[in-house]
Write a protein that holds these residues in place. Structure first.
Motif, mmCIF file in Angstrom:
data_model
loop_
_atom_site.group_PDB
_atom_site.id
_atom_site.type_symbol
_atom_site.label_atom_id
_atom_site.label_comp_id
_atom_site.label_asym_id
_atom_site.label_seq_id
_atom_site.Cartn_x
_atom_site.Cartn_y
_atom_site.Cartn_z
ATOM 1 N N CYS A 82 0.910 -1.119 -0.104
ATOM 2 C CA CYS A 82 0.147 -0.131 0.001
ATOM 3 C C CYS A 82 0.850 1.212 0.072
ATOM 4 O O CYS A 82 1.656 1.366 1.047
ATOM 5 C CB CYS A 82 -0.815 -0.008 1.128
ATOM 6 S SG CYS A 82 -1.925 1.724 1.366
ATOM 7 N N CYS B 105 -0.132 3.794 3.029
ATOM 8 C CA CYS B 105 0.438 3.175 4.370
ATOM 9 C C CYS B 105 1.754 2.917 4.529
ATOM 10 O O CYS B 105 2.394 2.565 5.518
ATOM 11 C CB CYS B 105 -0.585 2.298 4.700
ATOM 12 S SG CYS B 105 -2.365 2.674 4.974
ATOM 13 N N CYS C 256 -6.079 -2.709 1.074
ATOM 14 C CA CYS C 256 -5.040 -2.466 2.525
ATOM 15 C C CYS C 256 -6.014 -2.518 3.632
ATOM 16 O O CYS C 256 -7.302 -1.867 3.793
ATOM 17 C CB CYS C 256 -4.566 -1.183 2.334
ATOM 18 S SG CYS C 256 -3.729 -0.664 3.848
ATOM 19 N N CYS D 135 -6.836 1.247 5.075
ATOM 20 C CA CYS D 135 -7.165 2.343 4.213
ATOM 21 C C CYS D 135 -8.034 1.850 2.970
ATOM 22 O O CYS D 135 -8.638 2.730 2.522
ATOM 23 C CB CYS D 135 -6.032 3.291 3.718
ATOM 24 S SG CYS D 135 -5.090 2.525 2.585
HETATM 25 ZN ZN LIG Z 1 -3.154 1.543 3.130
#
Ligand SMILES: [Zn+2]
Ligand SMILES: CC(C)(COP(=O)(O)OP(=O)(O)OC[C@H]1O[C@@H](n2cnc3c(N)ncnc32)[C@H](O)[C@@H]1OP(=O)(O)O)[C@@H](O)C(=O)NCCC(=O)NCCS
Lengths: 374, 105
Positions: B8, B11, B22, B25
């Motif tokens: 990701c 992140c 993810c 998120c």
């Molecule tokens: Zn993420």
């Protein structure tokens, strides 16, 4: 914010039982109803991790309403694996705080001893990540990996870790409802069979039958449910980041804030010691001790029943037993008895605030509850 | 050896085995093949195994040089801090192998 109070608690003996799951749930419910002066509950919430598989029974909500003579009353099931008990209390508290219901009966239980251990281990392991299940891992295997990590990082010795079950059994010997009521020493723990290296049989909570129940009410009683916190983490251990269990840390922050209490204001705690190492990690996650120092408090006797901050005076999951769906409510029952001065044979002096911490999954869905004598 | 991971970018998170979204998120993750070199951060040998498995089972948690961690089965004795090589298998699980090469090559 409106608050919820505890009007009654019930707790069957934990261990190997002749009763089936529904009978256990019924017993706990009747004990809680008897213990309260609530004339009629207007909702029932029932919980079990896996009644369908281990006890081969479903539709617990209706069954309970029916068997308790409460047919017609709203009744539903809450499931949060081994954290079901605290999730039941949370659901009952929210139901009362919302104003939708005034008196809620919450009952959790599990019948685990009907199946052989390898089957029970497989069924309990369904809460793990697919990748972990595929490797043949069980709850104790994850406990073992976490134990080794903590021991190597913070200098905890195998002998000191054994003091968790030794303390648990000493406390459980004073609890007539406990699965094990016999003290053990460090040698006994370290000579028990290996389950998942470095954890041995005596580092693990047993496979138990039992149920526990509470009546939550909007009317003021002598025990207030001051704070309820709930958090989650990624399901796979490999995907988690940071030290300790984030789900507990998140839950604790919410519970403390709601209760307006800090860790220094907690007089005693019931923590989820499904594996010896977890009691130490939990005690740090709820902020009772700094990271890496929970074991020093254990070693110094701070967490013993005669110490400054007793942990698991009931015997904990290790000695009281761990019928998974019942555990969170059994922790609450212990706190209520202690706060009311009714913990026969193990009463703590001068306690006002008690905390429970209950784990769902392998540390992925955890709750913290703070109760206060009012 | 190598294995697939998902990344990701918002992140800065690396997960193995790979997944589509993810967990923090919900953004779509980028899938990449990375080198299996890493270090053991904890391990266990399981003696009481679930129905359908044979004891003992040796497993280790590996911190990959490429980022992220992976849990994998091992046929070799493990020790914390040991350098190992991880291979992604067809069935989506992973295997820990002796590190018998210069890491990253
Ligand atoms: Zn993420
Ligand atoms: C540790 C464990 C594998 C032991 O199971 P087992 O090997 O099948 O044990 P048995 O039921 O055959 O019992 C053998 C003896 O050990 C005792 N025993 C079983 N589990 C015990 C435990 N956890 N602690 C102490 N003694 C235990 C039994 O009382 C019995 O004693 P006895 O011979 O004097 O009657 C099992 O208790 C277990 O899986 N625990 C973890 C449960 C779990 O994962 N819970 C969810 C966590 S959230």
């Amino acid at each position: 914010m409106p608050t919820g109070y505890l009007a009654g608690v019930g707790h069957t003996p934990f261990g190997r039982s002749e009763l089936d799951l529904v009978a256990l749930l019924e017993d706990a419910a009747l004990l809680a109803l008897e213990d309260s002066d609530v004339p009629k509950v207007d909702a029932i919430i029932v919980g079990s991790q896996t009644s369908d598989e281990l006890a081969e029974v479903a539709n617990l909500g209706t069954r309970l309403a029916d068997i308790l003579g409460l047919s017609g009353v709203a009744s539903w099931r809450v499931e949060n694996s081994s954290g079901s008990g605290s999730a039941l209390l949370e659901a009952a508290t929210l139901a009362v705080r919302s104003g939708a219901y005034s008196n809620v009966l919450a009952v959790g239980g599990e019948k685990m001893t009907d199946k052989p251990t390898p089957v029970t281990a497989k069924v309990l392991g369904r809460v793990l990540a697919d990748t972990e299940i595929a490797l043949g891992l069980t709850m104790p295997s994850l406990g073992a990996m976490v134990a080794r990590m903590y021991m190597e990082r913070y200098g905890l010795s195998r002998e000191t870790l054994a003091m968790v079950p030794v303390k648990a059994h000493a406390n459980g010997a004073r609890n007539h409802l406990a699965h094990f009521q016999k003290p053990v020493d460090v040698d006994k723990v370290l000579s028990s069979p290996m389950v998942a290296d470095p954890l041995r049989v005596f580092d693990c909570a047993p496979i138990s039958d039992g149920a526990a129940a509470v009546v939550v009410t909007s009317r003021r009683t002598d025990v207030e449910i001051a704070g309820v916190g709930h958090g989650t983490d990624r399901i796979a251990l490999a995907d988690r980041r940071g030290d300790g269990l984030r789900a507990t840390q998140l839950a604790a922050a919410i519970a403390y804030k709601e209760a307006g209490v800090t860790p220094a204001g907690v007089d005693f705690a019931e923590l989820h010691d499904a594996f010896s190492i977890l009691e130490i990690i939990d005690s740090e996650d709820v902020g009772l001790f700094p990271r890496g120092e929970g074991w020093k408090a254990l070693e110094a006797g701070t967490t013993s029943r005669d110490g400054e901050l007793p942990i698991n005076v009931s015997g904990g999951l290790k000695s009281r037993g761990h019928p998974v769906g019942a555990t969170g409510l059994a922790q609450v029952a212990e706190v209520v008895w202690q706060l009311r001065g009714q913990a026969e044979g193990r009463q703590l002096d001068d306690v006002h605030v008690g905390l429970t911490q209950n784990i769902g999954g392998f540390g992925s869905n955890n709750l913290v509850t703070i109760m206060r004598r009012v | 050896m190598s294995l697939e991971v998902s990344i990701c970018d918002s992140c800065e998170e690396v997960l193995a085995p790979p997944r589509l979204k993810c967990p923090e998120c919900r953004k779509e993750m980028r899938i990449e093949e990375v080198d299996g070199a890493g270090v053991i951060i904890t391990h266990t040998t399981v003696h009481i195994v679930p129905e359908g498995f044979q004891a003992p089972i040796m497993v280790g948690l590996v911190k990959l040089d490429a980022g992220g961690q992976v849990l994998a089965r091992s046929d070799i004795e493990l020790e914390t801090g040991m350098r190992v090589d991880v291979e992604g298998l067809e069935d989506g699980t992973h295997r820990i192998l002796k590190m018998d090469r210069v890491s990253g090559s």
